[in-house]
Design a protein around this motif. Sequence first.
Motif, PDB file in Angstrom:
ATOM      1  N   LEU A  58       0.939  -1.154   0.071  1.00  0.00           N
ATOM      2  CA  LEU A  58       0.033   0.151   0.153  1.00  0.00           C
ATOM      3  C   LEU A  58       0.894   1.160   0.017  1.00  0.00           C
ATOM      4  O   LEU A  58       1.924   1.175   0.351  1.00  0.00           O
ATOM      5  N   SER A  59       0.172   2.483  -0.302  1.00  0.00           N
ATOM      6  CA  SER A  59       0.978   3.723  -0.346  1.00  0.00           C
ATOM      7  C   SER A  59       1.478   4.077   0.846  1.00  0.00           C
ATOM      8  O   SER A  59       2.377   4.912   0.994  1.00  0.00           O
ATOM      9  N   TYR A 119       0.119   5.497  10.491  1.00  0.00           N
ATOM     10  CA  TYR A 119       0.608   5.305   9.032  1.00  0.00           C
ATOM     11  C   TYR A 119       1.415   6.419   8.334  1.00  0.00           C
ATOM     12  O   TYR A 119       1.299   7.450   8.961  1.00  0.00           O
ATOM     13  N   PRO A 135      -4.728   4.575   4.752  1.00  0.00           N
ATOM     14  CA  PRO A 135      -5.227   4.176   3.131  1.00  0.00           C
ATOM     15  C   PRO A 135      -6.549   3.792   3.336  1.00  0.00           C
ATOM     16  O   PRO A 135      -7.131   3.064   4.387  1.00  0.00           O
TER      17      PRO A 135
END
Length: 148
Positions: A58-59, A119, A135
Amino acid sequence: MGDARPTRDDYVRWERMTTRWADIDVYGHMNNARYFELIDTVVNNHLVEATGVDIRELSAIGVVAEVSCRYFAEVGYPAPVDLGMVVDKVGRSSVIYRVGLFQGDSDAAAAEGRFVHVYVDNAHGAGDRPVVPIPDPIRAVVEPLLRS
């Protein structure tokens, strides 16, 4: 985490894990570090299973910003451990989880962990990663675990 000993009714998602011989210390109960491994595993198992994606790709990724555990009763080998999970808070960039550990038929937790993910940007790997919003795929699977 409140002062009262948690019960099974305090949690939303459940997973059962097996204790191993190596989990037990010289005193015959589960070593403190093993509790943290189980807590980390149950949170990430949920994220992987519920999102259906490789969360490492994921980013943004969740890094552990805080972890703690309160102990109420011994957990031993070879009985399995039921882990209950609930989310206390979903912020802009962080999630606060509580994980209860139960062994046998007891309705009262043997332990309860607090686990905080923050995150951070995943574009460049480890190093100086800025804090970023959670996300969407993660937010979608942690919000249903919120309990007021």
